[in-house]
Scaffold this motif. Structure first.
Motif, PDB file in Angstrom:
ATOM      1  N   THR A 155       0.840  -1.193   0.000  1.00  6.34           N
ATOM      2  CA  THR A 155       0.000   0.000   0.000  1.00  6.34           C
ATOM      3  C   THR A 155       0.871   1.238   0.000  1.00  6.34           C
ATOM      4  O   THR A 155       1.925   1.280   0.647  1.00  6.34           O
ATOM      5  CB  THR A 155      -0.929  -0.006   1.225  1.00  6.34           C
ATOM      6  OG1 THR A 155      -1.636  -1.241   1.277  1.00  6.34           O
ATOM      7  CG2 THR A 155      -1.928   1.131   1.157  1.00  6.34           C
ATOM      8  N   ALA A 156       0.437   2.237  -0.708  1.00  4.90           N
ATOM      9  CA  ALA A 156       1.195   3.483  -0.803  1.00  4.90           C
ATOM     10  C   ALA A 156       1.177   4.226   0.520  1.00  4.90           C
ATOM     11  O   ALA A 156       0.204   4.167   1.280  1.00  4.90           O
ATOM     12  CB  ALA A 156       0.625   4.354  -1.915  1.00  4.90           C
ATOM     13  N   THR A 157       2.277   4.896   0.802  1.00  7.34           N
ATOM     14  CA  THR A 157       2.430   5.754   1.979  1.00  7.34           C
ATOM     15  C   THR A 157       2.791   7.153   1.508  1.00  7.34           C
ATOM     16  O   THR A 157       3.071   7.368   0.313  1.00  7.34           O
ATOM     17  CB  THR A 157       3.522   5.193   2.910  1.00  7.34           C
ATOM     18  OG1 THR A 157       4.771   5.207   2.214  1.00  7.34           O
ATOM     19  CG2 THR A 157       3.191   3.776   3.344  1.00  7.34           C
ATOM     20  N   PRO A 158       2.776   8.131   2.409  1.00  4.70           N
ATOM     21  CA  PRO A 158       3.145   9.490   1.971  1.00  4.70           C
ATOM     22  C   PRO A 158       4.549   9.599   1.395  1.00  4.70           C
ATOM     23  O   PRO A 158       4.857  10.541   0.662  1.00  4.70           O
ATOM     24  CB  PRO A 158       3.001  10.315   3.268  1.00  4.70           C
ATOM     25  CG  PRO A 158       2.011   9.561   4.094  1.00  4.70           C
ATOM     26  CD  PRO A 158       2.255   8.127   3.793  1.00  4.70           C
ATOM     27  N   THR A 159       5.421   8.656   1.706  1.00  6.38           N
ATOM     28  CA  THR A 159       6.804   8.746   1.227  1.00  6.38           C
ATOM     29  C   THR A 159       7.176   7.651   0.231  1.00  6.38           C
ATOM     30  O   THR A 159       8.203   7.766  -0.445  1.00  6.38           O
ATOM     31  CB  THR A 159       7.779   8.666   2.425  1.00  6.38           C
ATOM     32  OG1 THR A 159       7.532   7.454   3.154  1.00  6.38           O
ATOM     33  CG2 THR A 159       7.580   9.862   3.358  1.00  6.38           C
ATOM     34  N   THR A 160       6.357   6.583   0.110  1.00  5.56           N
ATOM     35  CA  THR A 160       6.678   5.479  -0.795  1.00  5.56           C
ATOM     36  C   THR A 160       5.494   5.180  -1.695  1.00  5.56           C
ATOM     37  O   THR A 160       4.331   5.335  -1.278  1.00  5.56           O
ATOM     38  CB  THR A 160       7.045   4.211  -0.002  1.00  5.56           C
ATOM     39  OG1 THR A 160       5.937   3.858   0.846  1.00  5.56           O
ATOM     40  CG2 THR A 160       8.276   4.453   0.858  1.00  5.56           C
ATOM     41  N   SER A 162       2.962   2.722  -4.115  1.00  3.11           N
ATOM     42  CA  SER A 162       2.369   1.400  -3.965  1.00  3.11           C
ATOM     43  C   SER A 162       2.939   0.444  -5.009  1.00  3.11           C
ATOM     44  O   SER A 162       3.395   0.871  -6.078  1.00  3.11           O
ATOM     45  CB  SER A 162       0.851   1.474  -4.122  1.00  3.11           C
ATOM     46  OG  SER A 162       0.521   1.962  -5.416  1.00  3.11           O
TER      47      SER A 162
END
Length: 208
Positions: A155-160, A162
């Motif tokens: 799942t996508a994060t604010p820094t990485t 998806s």
């Protein structure tokens, strides 16, 4: 009593080297034969078989005697005496022990590091292989995928971003998997040819 004193003297002179090093000798000693003859005559009185080695670059002379007693007596009589206007100093030559002249084999305590080893070291035991780690959740998720569908692994994060896996569709549009018997009877479709990227046209107007 006399025998004990004689034995003590023999032990003392046995430990001494049988060669002397003459320092601060005149420079003309290395060029003129007459100077060498007079220099060697000083030591011939202590040992007729004395030998000389001249080292011009170091301004040293090595005087080798047949025994340590003659070397000690010459050093006692001629040390810091005048020769050709200069004070001559005599020192005992140090003997350097370099061990055996032959190359010895290595010690056997670490021979197991040599490849291939002759035998394992004492106390060595073969380690058991660890049980392989199987991610059953990942295998279950992959088995549920169908052609044309996608599955988000990470799942996508604010820094990485998806990570999404897209399952390719069949070339003929058939989403059903073929049986092993069909694969043996029907020929497999040919793979599409990979077209290389064309190089841009060269123009003389472009300057580096």
């Amino acid at each position: 009593m006399q025998q004990s004193e004689k034995a003590t003297v023999d032990v003392q002179f046995t430990d001494l080297p049988n060669a002397l090093i003459a320092c601060r000798v005149p420079e003309d000693l290395f060029h003129e034969g007459s100077r060498q003859a007079s220099f060697e005559a000083l030591f011939h009185s202590f040992d007729p078989e004395v030998q000389f080695q001249y080292f011009k670059s170091f301004r040293r002379v090595r005087i080798s005697f047949s025994d340590a007693l003659a070397a000690a007596e010459a050093r006692l009589r001629l040390h810091k005496t005048d020769f050709n206007g200069k004070e001559m100093r005599l020192y005992f030559a140090q003997s350097v022990h370099i061990g055996s002249p032959r190359l010895e084999p290595p010690k056997p305590d670490k021979q197991f590091l040599i490849s291939p080893p002759a035998s394992p070291p004492v106390g060595w035991e073969q380690s058991q292989d660890a049980t392989p780690v199987i991610n059953y959740d990942l295998l279950c998720a992959i088995s549920k995928l169908g052609p044309g569908e996608k599955y988000e692994i990470h799942t996508a994060t604010p820094t990485t971003p998806s990570v999404v896996v897209h399952v390719c569709e069949d070339e003929h549009g058939d989403s059903s998997a073929q049986d092993d018997s069909d694969q043996d009877d029907k020929p497999r479709p040919s793979r599409p040819k990979i077209i290389q990227t064309r190089r841009p046209d060269y123009t003389d107007g472009v300057k580096q």
